[in-house]
Design a protein around this motif. Structure first.
Motif, PDB file in Angstrom:
ATOM      1  N   SER A  36       0.862  -1.183   0.000  1.00  0.00           N
ATOM      2  CA  SER A  36       0.000   0.000   0.000  1.00  0.00           C
ATOM      3  C   SER A  36       0.894   1.228   0.000  1.00  0.00           C
ATOM      4  CB  SER A  36      -0.975  -0.003   1.189  1.00  0.00           C
ATOM      5  OG  SER A  36      -0.311  -0.036   2.427  1.00  0.00           O
ATOM      6  N   PHE A  37       0.361   2.324  -0.554  1.00  0.00           N
ATOM      7  CA  PHE A  37       1.117   3.563  -0.699  1.00  0.00           C
ATOM      8  C   PHE A  37       0.299   4.703  -0.114  1.00  0.00           C
ATOM      9  CE2 PHE A  37       2.191   7.409  -3.146  1.00  0.00           C
ATOM     10  CZ  PHE A  37       3.533   7.498  -2.843  1.00  0.00           C
ATOM     11  N   HIS A  38       0.944   5.501   0.748  1.00  0.00           N
ATOM     12  CA  HIS A  38       0.248   6.545   1.492  1.00  0.00           C
ATOM     13  C   HIS A  38       1.043   7.843   1.438  1.00  0.00           C
ATOM     14  CE1 HIS A  38      -0.705   3.002   4.475  1.00  0.00           C
ATOM     15  NE2 HIS A  38      -0.869   2.669   3.215  1.00  0.00           N
ATOM     16  N   ILE A  39       0.338   8.958   1.535  1.00  0.00           N
ATOM     17  CA  ILE A  39       0.948  10.254   1.801  1.00  0.00           C
ATOM     18  C   ILE A  39       0.493  10.629   3.204  1.00  0.00           C
ATOM     19  CG2 ILE A  39       1.108  12.689   1.175  1.00  0.00           C
ATOM     20  CD1 ILE A  39       2.479  10.812  -0.851  1.00  0.00           C
ATOM     21  N   LEU A  56       6.260  -4.149   7.250  1.00  0.00           N
ATOM     22  CA  LEU A  56       7.512  -3.471   6.922  1.00  0.00           C
ATOM     23  C   LEU A  56       7.123  -2.163   6.249  1.00  0.00           C
ATOM     24  CD1 LEU A  56       9.540  -6.468   5.464  1.00  0.00           C
ATOM     25  CD2 LEU A  56       9.625  -5.544   7.793  1.00  0.00           C
ATOM     26  N   GLU A  57       7.948  -1.113   6.442  1.00  0.00           N
ATOM     27  CA  GLU A  57       7.598   0.188   5.884  1.00  0.00           C
ATOM     28  C   GLU A  57       8.842   0.896   5.371  1.00  0.00           C
ATOM     29  OE1 GLU A  57       5.196   4.235   7.178  1.00  0.00           O
ATOM     30  OE2 GLU A  57       6.505   3.290   8.636  1.00  0.00           O
ATOM     31  N   MET A  86      13.960   2.898   6.228  1.00  0.00           N
ATOM     32  CA  MET A  86      13.294   1.624   6.008  1.00  0.00           C
ATOM     33  C   MET A  86      13.248   0.853   7.311  1.00  0.00           C
ATOM     34  SD  MET A  86      15.199   1.004   2.415  1.00  0.00           S
ATOM     35  CE  MET A  86      16.315   2.381   2.637  1.00  0.00           C
ATOM     36  N   LEU A  87      12.063   0.515   7.735  1.00  0.00           N
ATOM     37  CA  LEU A  87      11.856  -0.244   8.968  1.00  0.00           C
ATOM     38  C   LEU A  87      11.842  -1.725   8.604  1.00  0.00           C
ATOM     39  CD1 LEU A  87       9.137   2.141  10.362  1.00  0.00           C
ATOM     40  CD2 LEU A  87      11.553   2.062  11.008  1.00  0.00           C
ATOM     41  N   PRO A 109       2.958  -6.180   4.477  1.00  0.00           N
ATOM     42  CA  PRO A 109       1.825  -6.329   3.570  1.00  0.00           C
ATOM     43  C   PRO A 109       1.007  -5.039   3.523  1.00  0.00           C
ATOM     44  CG  PRO A 109       1.410  -7.548   5.591  1.00  0.00           C
ATOM     45  CD  PRO A 109       2.808  -7.022   5.675  1.00  0.00           C
ATOM     46  N   PRO A 110       0.196  -4.904   2.487  1.00  0.00           N
ATOM     47  CA  PRO A 110      -0.581  -3.679   2.319  1.00  0.00           C
ATOM     48  C   PRO A 110      -1.645  -3.515   3.402  1.00  0.00           C
ATOM     49  CG  PRO A 110      -1.244  -5.321   0.700  1.00  0.00           C
ATOM     50  CD  PRO A 110      -0.051  -5.878   1.413  1.00  0.00           C
TER      51      PRO A 110
END
Length: 132
Positions: A36-39, A56-57, A86-87, A109-110
């Motif tokens: 998934s992609f977030h602002i 993971l992020e 990066m976590l 995962p997303p």
């Protein structure tokens, strides 16, 4: 092909508010991208304890300044525009914002869409999905 705008997502259920942040989820689990992609906007003069035990992020700072404190090592890393962190080990950390920060975030995962941090700083593995 999926096309969305940040403005449209801000006006929908894809914007989730936390105490020290808000996150606009542009891509979620049901998009079947594998991430998934977030602002995310982190509010100025705040500290956010985070410990993603299930995700993971990767985070890229678009604007603003602050720091990330690695609780395991005690090392505090500065964050400014152009910084990525990066976590990769489900790192327990505190995100500190000196000024408002805008971050581009990728989760694996997303996320489903409605996740917020629990008392332990983590997002649940499964949460309510966003319906557009």
């Amino acid at each position: 092909m999926i096309v969305r705008t940040l403005d449209d997502c801000r006006k929908s259920g894809r914007k989730v508010d936390g105490e020290t942040w808000n996150s606009v989820r542009l891509s979620l689990k049901d998009d079947n991208m594998g991430y998934s992609f977030h602002i995310t906007t982190i509010y100025a003069n705040t500290e956010t304890p985070i410990h993603y035990k299930n995700h993971l992020e990767t985070v890229y700072c678009v604007y603003g300044e602050g720091s990330i404190l690695d609780k395991a090592t005690g090392i505090e890393h500065p964050i400014k525009p152009g910084t990525v962190y990066m976590l990769n080990k489900h790192d327990d950390h505190i995100l500190k914002a000196k000024s408002e920060m805008q971050m581009a975030c990728v989760f694996n995962p997303p996320l489903n869409g409605k996740e917020t941090h629990g008392p332990d700083g983590a997002y649940p593995l499964e949460a309510e999905a966003v319906t557009d």
